[in-house]
Scaffold this motif. Structure first.
Motif, PDB file in Angstrom:
ATOM      1  N   UNK A  82       8.820 -21.485 -21.484  1.00  0.00           N
ATOM      2  CA  UNK A  82       7.774 -21.095 -22.864  1.00  0.00           C
ATOM      3  C   UNK A  82       7.719 -19.910 -22.190  1.00  0.00           C
ATOM      4  N   UNK A  83       7.532 -19.011 -23.419  1.00  0.00           N
ATOM      5  CA  UNK A  83       6.883 -17.858 -22.860  1.00  0.00           C
ATOM      6  C   UNK A  83       5.567 -17.654 -22.030  1.00  0.00           C
ATOM      7  N   UNK A  84       5.029 -16.245 -21.317  1.00  0.00           N
ATOM      8  CA  UNK A  84       4.073 -17.025 -20.364  1.00  0.00           C
ATOM      9  C   UNK A  84       2.670 -16.865 -21.264  1.00  0.00           C
ATOM     10  N   UNK A  85       2.267 -17.474 -20.987  1.00  0.00           N
ATOM     11  CA  UNK A  85       0.457 -17.626 -21.992  1.00  0.00           C
ATOM     12  C   UNK A  85       0.799 -18.595 -22.533  1.00  0.00           C
ATOM     13  N   UNK A  86       2.145 -18.886 -22.832  1.00  0.00           N
ATOM     14  CA  UNK A  86       1.980 -20.594 -23.591  1.00  0.00           C
ATOM     15  C   UNK A  86       1.315 -21.695 -23.270  1.00  0.00           C
ATOM     16  N   UNK A  87       1.783 -21.518 -21.875  1.00  0.00           N
ATOM     17  CA  UNK A  87       1.560 -23.034 -21.323  1.00  0.00           C
ATOM     18  C   UNK A  87      -0.384 -22.923 -21.242  1.00  0.00           C
ATOM     19  N   UNK A  88      -0.534 -21.242 -20.555  1.00  0.00           N
ATOM     20  CA  UNK A  88      -2.317 -21.675 -20.547  1.00  0.00           C
ATOM     21  C   UNK A  88      -2.901 -21.747 -21.670  1.00  0.00           C
ATOM     22  N   UNK A  89      -1.956 -21.423 -23.667  1.00  0.00           N
ATOM     23  CA  UNK A  89      -2.563 -21.748 -24.311  1.00  0.00           C
ATOM     24  C   UNK A  89      -3.638 -23.015 -24.498  1.00  0.00           C
ATOM     25  N   UNK A  90      -2.192 -24.250 -24.133  1.00  0.00           N
ATOM     26  CA  UNK A  90      -2.021 -25.719 -24.929  1.00  0.00           C
ATOM     27  C   UNK A  90      -3.026 -25.836 -23.555  1.00  0.00           C
ATOM     28  N   UNK A  91      -3.778 -25.346 -22.896  1.00  0.00           N
ATOM     29  CA  UNK A  91      -4.111 -26.655 -21.741  1.00  0.00           C
ATOM     30  C   UNK A  91      -3.670 -26.972 -21.210  1.00  0.00           C
ATOM     31  N   UNK A  93      -1.886 -25.081 -18.265  1.00  0.00           N
ATOM     32  CA  UNK A  93      -1.174 -23.861 -17.445  1.00  0.00           C
ATOM     33  C   UNK A  93      -1.735 -24.001 -15.929  1.00  0.00           C
ATOM     34  N   UNK A  94      -0.885 -23.931 -15.087  1.00  0.00           N
ATOM     35  CA  UNK A  94      -0.715 -24.150 -13.273  1.00  0.00           C
ATOM     36  C   UNK A  94      -1.855 -24.487 -13.061  1.00  0.00           C
ATOM     37  N   UNK A  95      -3.159 -23.648 -13.230  1.00  0.00           N
ATOM     38  CA  UNK A  95      -4.381 -24.265 -12.350  1.00  0.00           C
ATOM     39  C   UNK A  95      -4.629 -25.601 -12.658  1.00  0.00           C
ATOM     40  N   UNK A  96      -4.191 -25.949 -14.032  1.00  0.00           N
ATOM     41  CA  UNK A  96      -5.286 -27.222 -14.799  1.00  0.00           C
ATOM     42  C   UNK A  96      -4.279 -27.985 -13.616  1.00  0.00           C
ATOM     43  N   UNK A  97      -2.870 -27.983 -14.587  1.00  0.00           N
ATOM     44  CA  UNK A  97      -1.961 -29.218 -14.076  1.00  0.00           C
ATOM     45  C   UNK A  97      -2.134 -29.348 -12.458  1.00  0.00           C
ATOM     46  N   UNK A  98      -2.395 -28.031 -11.633  1.00  0.00           N
ATOM     47  CA  UNK A  98      -2.191 -28.276 -10.441  1.00  0.00           C
ATOM     48  C   UNK A  98      -3.953 -29.092  -9.850  1.00  0.00           C
ATOM     49  N   UNK A  99      -4.527 -28.468 -10.591  1.00  0.00           N
ATOM     50  CA  UNK A  99      -6.262 -29.859 -10.581  1.00  0.00           C
ATOM     51  C   UNK A  99      -5.802 -31.588 -10.703  1.00  0.00           C
ATOM     52  N   UNK A 100      -4.933 -31.638 -10.863  1.00  0.00           N
ATOM     53  CA  UNK A 100      -4.247 -32.864 -11.508  1.00  0.00           C
ATOM     54  C   UNK A 100      -3.640 -33.477 -10.282  1.00  0.00           C
ATOM     55  N   UNK A 101      -2.594 -32.524  -9.643  1.00  0.00           N
ATOM     56  CA  UNK A 101      -1.717 -32.986  -8.924  1.00  0.00           C
ATOM     57  C   UNK A 101      -1.632 -31.939  -7.849  1.00  0.00           C
ATOM     58  N   UNK A 102      -2.535 -31.345  -6.273  1.00  0.00           N
ATOM     59  CA  UNK A 102      -1.947 -30.762  -5.620  1.00  0.00           C
ATOM     60  C   UNK A 102      -1.156 -30.436  -5.220  1.00  0.00           C
ATOM     61  N   UNK A 103       0.201 -31.637  -4.681  1.00  0.00           N
ATOM     62  CA  UNK A 103       1.323 -31.045  -4.249  1.00  0.00           C
ATOM     63  C   UNK A 103       2.552 -30.620  -5.229  1.00  0.00           C
ATOM     64  N   UNK A 104       1.746 -30.984  -6.636  1.00  0.00           N
ATOM     65  CA  UNK A 104       3.000 -30.433  -8.144  1.00  0.00           C
ATOM     66  C   UNK A 104       3.967 -28.629  -7.455  1.00  0.00           C
TER      67      UNK A 104
END
Length: 346
Positions: A82-91, A93-104
């Motif tokens: 997706x375009x930059x920023x879309x995944x972040x707006x969906x909740x 984004x990389x930081x949110x997902x990393x919080x769920x799994x550090x080695x992701x």
């Protein structure tokens, strides 16, 4: 059958072109790929959708975002296009997902990349390869740039390099416990595919124009020729011994007196070869050079290629639902099989 990515789980957010191509490559290598599509939309279909598990979610609903994050929490990698920023707006984004799994490993496929002046601008393969120098380099001398399908940006410089980056990052994550973001931009990838040409150019061995160089159709011994039936053969006899075999094969031994790499002679040699090739059909030339080292092959159509003897022997294409599709590549062969017949499925 060797599946080198067996045990790897990838969450893919459905998209078009290069990201699904990456997902297909990972799935064919044995990864479990879970594709998240849009609720209400038909599941992805066609060759690029092979090998997936599919789940439909409405990512505007919090509970569906939570379900996506639960999948991410048990995955080795995530890929999105997706375009930059879309995944972040969906909740998501990389930081949110990393919080769920550090080695992701978080794989991002875009045309322009996650940053830069064009990052948020619309574009397609042709635009991305245009600013890499690749589009400028493809075409006939004195002619327009020729679009090389969408092989260079979307697939070669895009999805394939994303797959390489994701696998490399998974290896790192397994060694260190730390994931990372893979920022795969087609502009970067297309430029990297031009590495050899930029090297030739820097060394003074490549002219910055189309159709006048060794590998762009400028050389008479590395180009296509029209046959008597308006079909084509491809000639690639770069090395002197192969060039000699080709010239003898078309009855032009006298041209061997001219230095092969001397560009001043190329127009004369090309014109003579073209006249000669035009006297026989494509298949007659293919038969004439069968088994030789003259580096001559027929230019096959999409309908013909799956039926070529070499492709059928290797199982390069597979027929499913009445249509041909390319098989997984590269092959993975056990050492015990390496000197014998290779199982088409490996």
């Amino acid at each position: 059958m060797i599946k080198p990515l067996e045990g790897v789980t990838v969450v893919e957010f459905a998209g078009l072109g290069p990201a699904p191509f990456c997902g297909m490559l990972l799935a064919q290598m044995g990864a479990r790929v879970i594709c998240i599509g849009r609720e209400g939309a038909p599941p992805p279909a066609g060759p690029l959708a092979r090998g997936r598990e599919y789940i439909a979610l409405d990512l505007k609903r919090g509970e569906h975002v939570a379900r996506a994050l639960d999948l991410v929490a048990s995955a080795d990698a995530l890929i999105e296009g997706l375009r930059p920023g879309v995944m972040e707006r969906l909740g998501l984004g990389p930081q949110v997902c990393r919080a769920r799994r550090a080695p992701l490993v978080y794989g991002r496929m875009t045309g322009w990349g996650q940053n830069g002046p064009l990052a948020h601008t619309a574009g397609h393969d042709i635009n991305y390869i245009a600013i890499s120098g690749a589009l400028h380099a493809v075409g006939l001398a004195g002619g327009d740039p020729v679009v090389p399908l969408n092989l260079v940006g979307d697939f070669g410089g895009g999805g394939m390099l994303l797959a390489f980056g994701v696998v490399a990052a998974i290896l790192r994550a397994r060694a260190t416990g730390e994931g990372c973001v893979v920022d795969a931009a087609m502009t970067d990838g297309a430029a990297m595919l031009m590495s050899m040409m930029y090297g030739f150019y820097a060394a003074g061995h490549w002219q910055d124009e189309r159709g006048v160089n060794l590998l762009d159709g400028g050389a008479p011994f590395y180009r296509t020729y029209r046959c008597a039936d308006n079909r084509w053969i491809a000639v690639g006899c770069i090395e002197p011994q192969f060039y000699t075999a080709f010239m003898k094969g078309i009855g032009a031994e006298d041209l061997l007196e001219l230095p092969q790499r001397e560009k001043a002679h190329w127009p004369r040699v090309q014109e003579r070869i073209a006249r000669t090739i035009a006297t026989r059909t494509r298949d007659e030339w293919a038969e004439r050079f069968a088994g030789s080292d003259a580096c001559v092959t027929p230019v096959l159509s999409l309908g013909e290629a799956p039926l070529h003897a070499h492709n059928t022997a290797r199982g390069t294409f597979v027929e499913a639902d009445g249509a041909w599709a390319p098989q997984c590549a590269p092959r993975f062969v056990r050492y015990a099989q390496a000197s014998g017949e290779v199982d088409k499925a490996t």
